[in-house]
Every structure is written in C-alpha cells, then in structure tokens.
Enzyme design. Structure first.
Site, PDB file in Angstrom:
ATOM      1  N   CYS A  88      43.767  97.267 -57.020  1.00 43.99           N
ATOM      2  CA  CYS A  88      42.636  96.688 -56.379  1.00 43.99           C
ATOM      3  C   CYS A  88      42.217  95.393 -56.728  1.00 43.99           C
ATOM      4  O   CYS A  88      41.869  95.234 -57.680  1.00 43.99           O
ATOM      5  CB  CYS A  88      41.440  97.853 -56.012  1.00 43.99           C
ATOM      6  SG  CYS A  88      40.004  96.866 -55.204  1.00 43.99           S
ATOM      7  N   GLN A 212      24.281  97.331 -62.147  1.00 37.32           N
ATOM      8  CA  GLN A 212      24.847  96.611 -61.141  1.00 37.32           C
ATOM      9  C   GLN A 212      26.294  96.565 -61.233  1.00 37.32           C
ATOM     10  O   GLN A 212      26.953  96.232 -62.218  1.00 37.32           O
ATOM     11  CB  GLN A 212      24.041  95.335 -60.617  1.00 37.32           C
ATOM     12  CG  GLN A 212      22.824  95.400 -60.574  1.00 37.32           C
ATOM     13  CD  GLN A 212      22.523  95.993 -58.876  1.00 37.32           C
ATOM     14  OE1 GLN A 212      23.208  96.120 -58.005  1.00 37.32           O
ATOM     15  NE2 GLN A 212      21.059  96.023 -58.398  1.00 37.32           N
ATOM     16  N   CYS A 348      17.867  96.694 -52.071  1.00 28.43           N
ATOM     17  CA  CYS A 348      19.220  96.771 -51.624  1.00 28.43           C
ATOM     18  C   CYS A 348      19.296  97.025 -50.076  1.00 28.43           C
ATOM     19  O   CYS A 348      20.239  97.267 -49.455  1.00 28.43           O
ATOM     20  CB  CYS A 348      20.024  97.547 -52.421  1.00 28.43           C
ATOM     21  SG  CYS A 348      19.465  99.371 -52.263  1.00 28.43           S
TER      22      CYS A 348
END
Length: 395
Positions: A88, A212, A348
């Site tokens: 990825c 995060q 968020c």
C-alpha cells in the site's frame, strides 16, 4: 496519487483516489468552512495544513487472511477472504518496507490465520506503529493463547529479522465480532513503550495507546496548539480527553508562564501511564517548568471538573479533543458557564463541532485551521481557538 490496488478494484478504502490532491484539499476546506459558518462569524481561517498525499501513515492495521505459509495482509473481501495489500502506498518510509517483511515472518512461523467464514484459526490482525526515529511496535491480535508460547520462543528470531521493532505484544480478541482488539494485552519484549518524538516532546506509546495516524500533520497540529497557548498565556490549562498527553505536554512546554498549572484528564488508565512518563521526561529535560499532572477520569463528568478552571482567576484555557460524537450538551454547558477565557477545540467531525460551538455562544471562535490527516479520504481534523466574549461568563 496512483494506486494499483484501487485501479484493480481490490481496495476502495481511499474513496478520493484519483481526485487531484489540490481539489481534495479545497473541497475539504470549503466543507468545514460552510458547516461552521453559522457559529464562527468573524473567525480567521488560517491556511490549511497538508502533508504529502502518499507515504504518510505511521500505522498499518492489517487483517490477516490466507493460509499457513501463504498469508495475506490487508483487508477482507465481502466473502471474508483475505486481500493482500502489503505494498500500500500510504505507508510512510520505513513502514512501507517493514510490512512485507512482517508478512514473510508470518509465513516463516507458520502461524494460522483466522478464517472469518468458518470461524477457525488464530491470527486475526497484525498492528504496526512506526516512529520518526525508525523504531516500531508490532502487535499480534490472536483469537486465543494457542500461539503465544510459539511467539515467545521465537522472539529472538523475530527481533533478528525485524531489528527496528522495539515492542512486541499479543492482544487477545476471542469474540467473532468486527472489532480489532480485545481487553487482554501480553507484552513479550522487555520494552513496553514506543517513543514518538515530536520536537522537544516525546510521547511514550503503550501497545493500546491512541496516536494520530499522520505524524507530520499531528506535529503541525500540536505546534499550532502550542502557539495558541503561548499567545493566551493561561495560568491554568485543563486538557480533557487528553489521551497520551499530546496537547497537555505542548501547553506545558509553551512559552510564557514558567509556573503554569497543566492538568490532563483521560478515561483510559494505560494512556495516563504513558502521559505521566512523558511528563517526567519533559521535566527532566528542562523544557518545561510547569506543574504538570495527569489523572484518570471521565472528561464529561462535569461535577468532578467543577472548580478546576476557576483557580486561574479568569486566565485559563481548556483543551477538548473528543471522539466523533463531540463533547455533548453537559460539558458544553459547563464550559459556557465557567470562568475559562479560552477553549482549544480539536475535532474530527465538523458536524458535532458545529453543534457544540452553538451551545457555547459566549465563547467566540477567533482562529480556525484545517489539518488534513487523511489524504485520499473525506476525513478531516479541525482546530478552533475560542475566546470568551468581553463581559461574558462568570467573574
């Protein structure tokens, strides 16, 4: 960003793949500005902060599929079969090279992947976290303790093959549910924390600590918070939902009062342990003279919080960094009625943020900024500095 997995329809997790990054960023900025417009009149929007559109993730949350000796690491398709995504393009430098080697190690050890359709097997997930210093944490999520003894006996081999791995643990998740982790964590290595260095602040992440996903953008978010704290120069800072202490530690290190009182509140005991270790390191480094402490508690328990900010005599700042649901009406009402002069809200979810700001009308938005933690998706992080309107609140 171009992705072979997306083009081949093997993975569609990045819903904005193929949209030029400048367009993605502009669309996100317009969305958050429009949603917040009714509750942020007169706010100054700072330029959106964005990092690279690829190679930004410090974490790999990999579903393990396939068969012993031929595992897949990535996601599952609709039928529950493994889809291999070991290359990825979102993984940051270092992590991108580590993921394929971890997959190879799973094959070499002959570990049995968990098969969702038949509910058989052992290894459900592999979770990797990578630090700016090139170290890593590796967690095996298993259905039972069947492979724990094997992993413990092969630990020297594992660390020889993966020398950058500092922490290895096993998480037990015995239930057949769409949840990644269970409650039991078994640390196999002597080291039980992964240091995450963010300038002069080091966060010590334990296996189940939250941090995060985008280290570069998270660093920018904390830098912005430190700048806002320095400008307000509060005597007291209260960091609610403090996690491993990121905002509280930045407040303690911010220029201004050397005797600033900083308190962090977090419901997860393991996160508080990590925060206290970071606080000790910050103090011993001489980077802060603040009175810094952390406590286990519910950030929404306003009765327990009563009186904390009043100690500052109208010179206090509260940080809130809640989950997607926001801070809710009770905490918003407490902040609205409190004597605090500033609130730093990191969100968020701009929709819940808008609801919460509407419930605090005397705390006016002065500055706001979008931080693009998740390129290729519509997810966003918004930080807003609120300031008490003149004459409002308790005296």
């Amino acid at each position: 960003m171009q992705c072979d997995y997306f083009d081949a329809a093997r993975c569609r997790s990045c819903t904005l793949m193929g949209v030029p990054y400048a367009v993605q960023l502009g669309d996100k900025q317009r969305h958050v500005v429009n949603v917040l417009a009714p509750v942020t009149r007169g706010v100054a929007w700072l330029p959106a902060h964005a990092g690279p559109e690829a190679h930004f993730r410090n974490k790999a949350k990999l579903v393990v599929g396939g068969s012993p000796g031929a595992v897949t690491v990535g996601i599952l398709d609709r039928g529950g079969s493994g889809v291999d995504l070991r290359h990825c393009g979102l993984y940051e430098t270092g992590l991108d090279e580590l993921v394929p080697r971890v997959a190879g190690l799973l094959d070499a050890l002959g570990l049995e992947p968990y098969d969702v359709p038949t509910r058989r097997g052992e290894v459900k997930h592999v979770l990797l976290t990578h630090s700016p210093d090139g170290e890593a944490m590796l967690r095996f999520v298993l259905r039972s303790q069947k492979h724990v003894a094997l992993l413990r006996s092969r630990l020297p081999l594992l660390l020889d093959v993966l020398p950058e791995v500092r922490v290895v643990s096993v998480n037990l998740q015995p239930e057949h549910k769409a949840i990644t982790e269970g409650d039991v964590e078994i640390v196999l290595t002597e080291a039980d924390v992964l240091p995450m260095r963010l300038g002069d602040v080091v966060l010590f992440l334990r296996p189940n600590s939250f941090f995060q996903t985008n280290t570069g953008v998270a660093t920018a978010l904390y830098r912005q918070a430190r700048d806002w704290v320095a400008r307000a120069d509060p005597a007291v800072v209260l960091d609610l939902y403090c996690g491993v202490g990121g905002f509280a530690l930045q407040a303690a290190a911010a220029p201004g009062r050397r005797n600033r009182v900083v308190r962090g509140v977090e419901v997860a005991p393991e996160a508080v342990v990590s925060a206290r270790r970071s606080a000790a390191a910050l103090h011993s480094s001489g980077a802060s003279g603040a009175d810094l402490a952390f406590a286990v508690g519910d950030a929404t328990d306003v009765m327990a919080l009563a009186g904390v900010t009043d100690r500052a005599d109208a010179a206090s700042l509260v940080v809130v960094n809640p989950p997607r649901r926001g801070i809710g009406p009770a905490l918003a009402a407490w902040l609205e009625a409190s004597a605090t002069t500033h609130v730093l809200y990191s969100s968020c979810n701009v929709e819940s943020l808008a609801r919460d700001l509407a419930a605090m009308p005397t705390l006016r938005a002065r500055e706001a900024r979008l931080f693009d933690m998740f390129p290729q998706t519509s997810h966003h992080e918004v930080a807003v500095l609120l300031e008490r309107a003149d004459g409002a609140g308790r005296s």
